[in-house]
Scaffold this active site. Structure first.
Site, mmCIF file in Angstrom:
data_model
loop_
_atom_site.group_PDB
_atom_site.id
_atom_site.type_symbol
_atom_site.label_atom_id
_atom_site.label_comp_id
_atom_site.label_asym_id
_atom_site.label_seq_id
_atom_site.Cartn_x
_atom_site.Cartn_y
_atom_site.Cartn_z
ATOM 1 N N ASP A 30 0.845 -1.187 0.000
ATOM 2 C CA ASP A 30 0.000 0.000 0.000
ATOM 3 C C ASP A 30 0.888 1.247 0.000
ATOM 4 O OD1 ASP A 30 -3.224 0.520 0.971
ATOM 5 O OD2 ASP A 30 -1.819 2.203 1.084
ATOM 6 N N ILE A 31 0.491 2.226 -0.799
ATOM 7 C CA ILE A 31 1.294 3.445 -0.942
ATOM 8 C C ILE A 31 1.244 4.300 0.330
ATOM 9 C CG2 ILE A 31 -0.450 5.035 -1.884
ATOM 10 C CD1 ILE A 31 1.610 5.655 -4.139
ATOM 11 N N ASN A 86 -12.899 -3.296 2.325
ATOM 12 C CA ASN A 86 -13.892 -2.225 2.338
ATOM 13 C C ASN A 86 -14.782 -2.378 1.110
ATOM 14 O OD1 ASN A 86 -12.789 -1.033 4.680
ATOM 15 N ND2 ASN A 86 -11.219 -0.020 3.456
ATOM 16 N N GLY A 92 -16.481 2.570 3.189
ATOM 17 C CA GLY A 92 -15.252 3.355 3.135
ATOM 18 C C GLY A 92 -14.334 2.994 1.991
ATOM 19 N N GLN A 93 -14.861 2.289 0.986
ATOM 20 C CA GLN A 93 -14.008 1.917 -0.163
ATOM 21 C C GLN A 93 -13.676 3.158 -0.992
ATOM 22 O OE1 GLN A 93 -15.712 -1.116 -2.693
ATOM 23 N NE2 GLN A 93 -13.853 -1.302 -3.936
ATOM 24 N N HIS A 99 -10.125 -5.307 -3.445
ATOM 25 C CA HIS A 99 -8.802 -5.552 -2.871
ATOM 26 C C HIS A 99 -8.940 -5.949 -1.421
ATOM 27 C CE1 HIS A 99 -9.747 -1.261 -2.527
ATOM 28 N NE2 HIS A 99 -9.085 -1.263 -1.376
ATOM 29 N N HIS A 101 -6.911 -5.744 2.075
ATOM 30 C CA HIS A 101 -5.790 -5.176 2.818
ATOM 31 C C HIS A 101 -5.242 -6.271 3.741
ATOM 32 C CE1 HIS A 101 -6.764 -0.756 2.218
ATOM 33 N NE2 HIS A 101 -7.942 -1.287 1.932
HETATM 34 P P1 AMP Z 1 -9.828 1.351 0.147
HETATM 35 O O1 AMP Z 1 -10.126 2.537 1.031
HETATM 36 O O2 AMP Z 1 -10.129 0.039 0.800
HETATM 37 O O3 AMP Z 1 -10.438 1.505 -1.234
HETATM 38 O O4 AMP Z 1 -8.251 1.332 0.008
HETATM 39 C C1 AMP Z 1 -7.545 1.868 -1.070
HETATM 40 C C2 AMP Z 1 -6.093 1.753 -0.718
HETATM 41 O O5 AMP Z 1 -5.331 1.921 -1.900
HETATM 42 C C3 AMP Z 1 -5.604 2.826 0.273
HETATM 43 O O6 AMP Z 1 -5.077 2.181 1.438
HETATM 44 C C4 AMP Z 1 -4.530 3.572 -0.509
HETATM 45 O O7 AMP Z 1 -3.435 3.974 0.294
HETATM 46 C C5 AMP Z 1 -4.128 2.545 -1.556
HETATM 47 N N1 AMP Z 1 -3.559 3.084 -2.785
HETATM 48 C C6 AMP Z 1 -4.053 4.101 -3.538
HETATM 49 N N2 AMP Z 1 -3.280 4.298 -4.612
HETATM 50 C C7 AMP Z 1 -2.269 3.387 -4.546
HETATM 51 C C8 AMP Z 1 -1.140 3.093 -5.365
HETATM 52 N N3 AMP Z 1 -0.881 3.773 -6.500
HETATM 53 N N4 AMP Z 1 -0.324 2.096 -4.989
HETATM 54 C C9 AMP Z 1 -0.559 1.395 -3.852
HETATM 55 N N5 AMP Z 1 -1.607 1.624 -3.046
HETATM 56 C C10 AMP Z 1 -2.450 2.612 -3.382
#
Ligand code: AMP
Ligand code: ZN
Length: 115
Positions: A30-31, A86, A92-93, A99, A101
């Site tokens: 995760d970024i 999520n 909260g998605q 995906h 986590h």
């Molecule tokens: P969600 O809130 O479950 O949709 O989580 C989306 C996740 O994607 C968040 O934890 C972000 O930090 C992560 N994210 C967004 N853009 C990137 C990216 N380019 N590379 C890796 N993770 C990312």
């Protein structure tokens, strides 16, 4: 979904720190990690959320969960880990490509704060 962020990562168009890859699944860090280990697992096939999963996705979803446990170990989470999915705006998605986590290391607080 050609412009979906995670589809673009799956196609290699946007760089990611990969943890695991096969023909159906990609896992990458995760970024914006919330713990020392925080990676995401996605099916390469675009599926917006768990709400879009059908019976035909059952094997893929099972594979993702089994892999979560295996990959957690390869990432050093011998003591356990948290999985979060999520789903939808109400869940909260933020990125609408399914995906999981996988989070661990350090202090993982209770999910739900009780008074
Ligand atoms: P969600 O809130 O479950 O949709 O989580 C989306 C996740 O994607 C968040 O934890 C972000 O930090 C992560 N994210 C967004 N853009 C990137 C990216 N380019 N590379 C890796 N993770 C990312
Ligand atoms: Zn996608």
């Amino acid at each position: 979904m050609s412009d979906c962020l995670f589809c673009r990562i799956a196609r290699g168009e946007i760089p990611a720190s990969k943890v695991y890859e096969d023909d159906e699944v990609l896992a990458f860090n995760d970024i914006n990690p919330v713990a020392p280990v925080h990676f995401l697992m996605i099916p390469k096939q675009h599926l917006a959320s768990l709400d879009d999963a059908q019976a035909g996705h059952q094997a893929l979803l099972g594979k993702l969960l089994l892999l979560a446990s295996k990959l957690a170990k390869t990432q050093g989470l011998e003591q356990g880990f948290r999985t979060v999915i999520n789903t939808g705006r109400g869940g909260g998605q933020e990125v609408f490509h399914l995906h999981i986590h996988v989070i661990g290391g350090g202090n993982i607080p209770p999910m739900v704060k009780r008074n």
